[in-house]
Design an enzyme around this catalytic site. Structure first.
Site, PDB file in Angstrom:
ATOM      1  CE  LYS A 164      -0.839   5.782   4.983  1.00 10.55           C
ATOM      2  NZ  LYS A 164      -2.250   5.777   5.396  1.00 10.55           N
ATOM      3  CD  GLU A 185      -6.935   2.800   3.502  1.00 14.07           C
ATOM      4  OE1 GLU A 185      -6.135   1.863   3.051  1.00 14.07           O
ATOM      5  OE2 GLU A 185      -6.916   3.083   4.628  1.00 14.07           O
ATOM      6  CG  ASP A 223      -9.025   4.312   7.250  1.00 10.72           C
ATOM      7  OD1 ASP A 223      -9.445   4.244   8.395  1.00 10.72           O
ATOM      8  OD2 ASP A 223      -7.726   4.288   7.111  1.00 10.72           O
ATOM      9  CE  LYS A 262      -2.864   2.158   3.877  1.00 15.60           C
ATOM     10  NZ  LYS A 262      -3.656   2.023   4.585  1.00 15.60           N
ATOM     11  CE  LYS A 283      -6.673   2.447   9.829  1.00 19.16           C
ATOM     12  NZ  LYS A 283      -6.217   3.563   9.491  1.00 19.16           N
ATOM     13  N   GLY A 299      -4.342  -0.562  10.206  1.00 18.76           N
ATOM     14  CA  GLY A 299      -3.539  -0.179  11.474  1.00 18.76           C
ATOM     15  C   GLY A 299      -3.264   1.004  11.721  1.00 18.76           C
TER      16      GLY A 299
HETATM   17  O1  OSB Z   1      -4.881   5.457   6.884  1.00 15.89           O
HETATM   18  O2  OSB Z   1      -4.546   3.401   7.255  1.00 15.89           O
HETATM   19  C1  OSB Z   1      -4.149   4.638   7.548  1.00 15.89           C
HETATM   20  C2  OSB Z   1      -1.001   4.851  10.116  1.00 15.89           C
HETATM   21  C3  OSB Z   1      -1.812   5.669  11.016  1.00 15.89           C
HETATM   22  C4  OSB Z   1      -2.975   6.264  10.789  1.00 15.89           C
HETATM   23  C5  OSB Z   1      -3.569   5.906   9.434  1.00 15.89           C
HETATM   24  C6  OSB Z   1      -3.107   4.795   8.735  1.00 15.89           C
HETATM   25  C7  OSB Z   1      -1.857   4.250   8.862  1.00 15.89           C
HETATM   26  C8  OSB Z   1      -1.412   3.363   7.912  1.00 15.89           C
HETATM   27  C9  OSB Z   1      -0.481   2.404   8.559  1.00 15.89           C
HETATM   28  O3  OSB Z   1      -1.708   3.308   6.740  1.00 15.89           O
HETATM   29  C10 OSB Z   1      -1.066   1.010   9.046  1.00 15.89           C
HETATM   30  C11 OSB Z   1      -0.194   0.215   9.667  1.00 15.89           C
HETATM   31  O4  OSB Z   1       0.656  -0.262   9.332  1.00 15.89           O
HETATM   32  O5  OSB Z   1      -0.267   0.263  11.054  1.00 15.89           O
HETATM   33 MG    MG Z   2      -6.183   4.568   5.597  1.00 11.87          MG
END
Ligand code: OSB
Ligand code: MG
Length: 369
Positions: free
Chosen positions: A163, A213, A238, A161, A262, A290
């Site tokens: 960002k 996402e 999300d 994934k 989550k 996560g």
């Molecule tokens: O948007 O999924 C998210 C981490 C912190 C806050 C939001 C997100 C994330 C991640 C990392 O994408 C997920 C992880 O590996 O814990």
């Molecule tokens: Mg996310």
């Protein structure tokens, strides 16, 4: 099960590498660890609220305040036999899902321990291993990103994934696709775009992403539905899904085709399971997101991801992806097939390393019935 005492610890853990999204950058991960004692047993939960209100409005400070002044007084000394009973006590307190989820997780852990079963079993999980994916933050340039992906693939992470944000998106995805034409790839925008960017977002379709996402606003369902009608790429929500009702509404109006669950975002494992059940009924795939959890929060995520409807790889990576030393033993490791084993011991099924927890503790308070 009488709740005899609850201990709050604010901790800070240094990440092995900084984590950058469209909206913020983290180098140190603070969180609150909740220890709940009942019937001579201790259950642990992690509240995933962080430094600032960037992912959602909660922070370590707001969560501490809500736990101390509202949630803990609502349950301390009470005799509660189920997560439903706990949730009922917390119902008058609006919002603050991460604070609630941390407390609820500690309760689930004790409950599973009293029944001498694993948390995964108590939740109704059936998988022995869960599929692990990795979330890769924004890097300083494309060559660096390609190296990071190379390294993570070599470690065994199958689903990648990335960002993304305006200015770090199409060119990046094009370069990644050129170098890795067949990998399972997705992008997470953390609400960095607007519906007015629809023409631009349609170009994401050329990269064969398994999903995009949270492209639009963190509170939005309506615009996502409009965008999904124009995209081939499935939208995964999300931030926008804060309750089981949000999930139902999102599916009813076609705001997404996949949901990232989550527990912290939705107020706990009970409502996480409800969203899972709803999506399973409707044939909608889910996966566990996560929040850069320590092994304590990670163990709860692994447990919920063992439910049968979690059919897509999760943002649950090995402990070493985040920490030099995790707070638990054994740490979570990536198996050669890109999965993580679901612990089978009672409760979380991992041992909390008390000395390490002590070492990273910055503030501690105990409440007794
Ligand atoms: O948007 O999924 C998210 C981490 C912190 C806050 C939001 C997100 C994330 C991640 C990392 O994408 C997920 C992880 O590996 O814990
Ligand atoms: Mg996310």
């Amino acid at each position: 099960m009488k709740i005899e005492s609850i201990e709050l610890r604010q901790i800070a853990m240094e990440l092995v590498e900084p984590f950058e999204t469209s909206g913020w950058r983290e180098t140190v991960r603070p969180c609150i660890i909740i220890a709940l004692r009942s019937e001579g047993l201790t259950g642990y939960g992690e509240c995933v609220a962080g430094v600032g209100p960037w992912y959602s409005y909660e922070t370590v400070e707001t969560a501490w305040h809500i736990l101390k002044d509202f949630l803990i007084p609502a349950v301390l000394g009470k005799d509660l036999s189920s997560p439903e009973g706990l949730q009922e006590q917390l119902r008058p307190i609006r919002g603050h899902p991460m604070a609630k989820a941390g407390l609820e997780a500690a309760f689930w852990d004790v409950l599973a321990q009293t029944k001498r079963i694993s948390l995964a079993q108590l939740l109704g999980g059936t998988k022995e291993r869960i599929e692990s994916g990795i979330s890769i933050g924004i890097q300083k340039d494309i060559p660096t990103l390609l190296e990071v992906i190379e390294r993570r693939r070599a470690q065994g992470y199958k689903r990648i994934k990335l960002k993304v944000k305006p200015g770090w998106d199409l060119e990046v995805l094009r370069a990644v696709r050129q170098r890795f034409p067949n990998i399972e790839l997705m992008a997470d925008a953390n609400a960095a775009y607007h519906l007015a960017d629809r023409e631009h977002l349609r170009k994401f379709d050329e990269f064969g992403l398994v999903m995009l996402e949270q492209p639009l606003d963190y509170d939005d369902l309506i615009d996502h539905a409009a965008l999904q009608r124009e995209l081939k790429t499935p939208i995964c929500l999300d931030e926008s899904i804060k309750t089981p009702d949000d999930a139902r509404k999102a599916l009813d109006i076609g705001a997404c085709r996949i949901i990232n669950i989550k527990p912290g975002r939705v107020g706990g494992l009970l409502d996480a399971k409800k969203i899972h059940d709803l999506c399973r009924e409707r044939g909608v795939p889910v996966w566990c997101g996560g929040m850069l959890e320590t092994g304590i929060g990670r163990a709860a995520n692994v447990a919920i991801a063992s439910l049968s409807g979690f059919t897509l790889p999760n943002d649950i990576s090995a402990s070493a992806r985040y920490w030099r030393e995790d707070l638990i033993e054994p740490p979570f490791v990536l198996e050669p097939d890109g999965t993580i084993k679901v612990p089978t011991g009672p409760g979380l099924g991992v041992r909390i390393i008390r000395e390490r927890l002590e070492r990273v503790t910055q503030r501690r308070e105990e409440f007794r019935a």
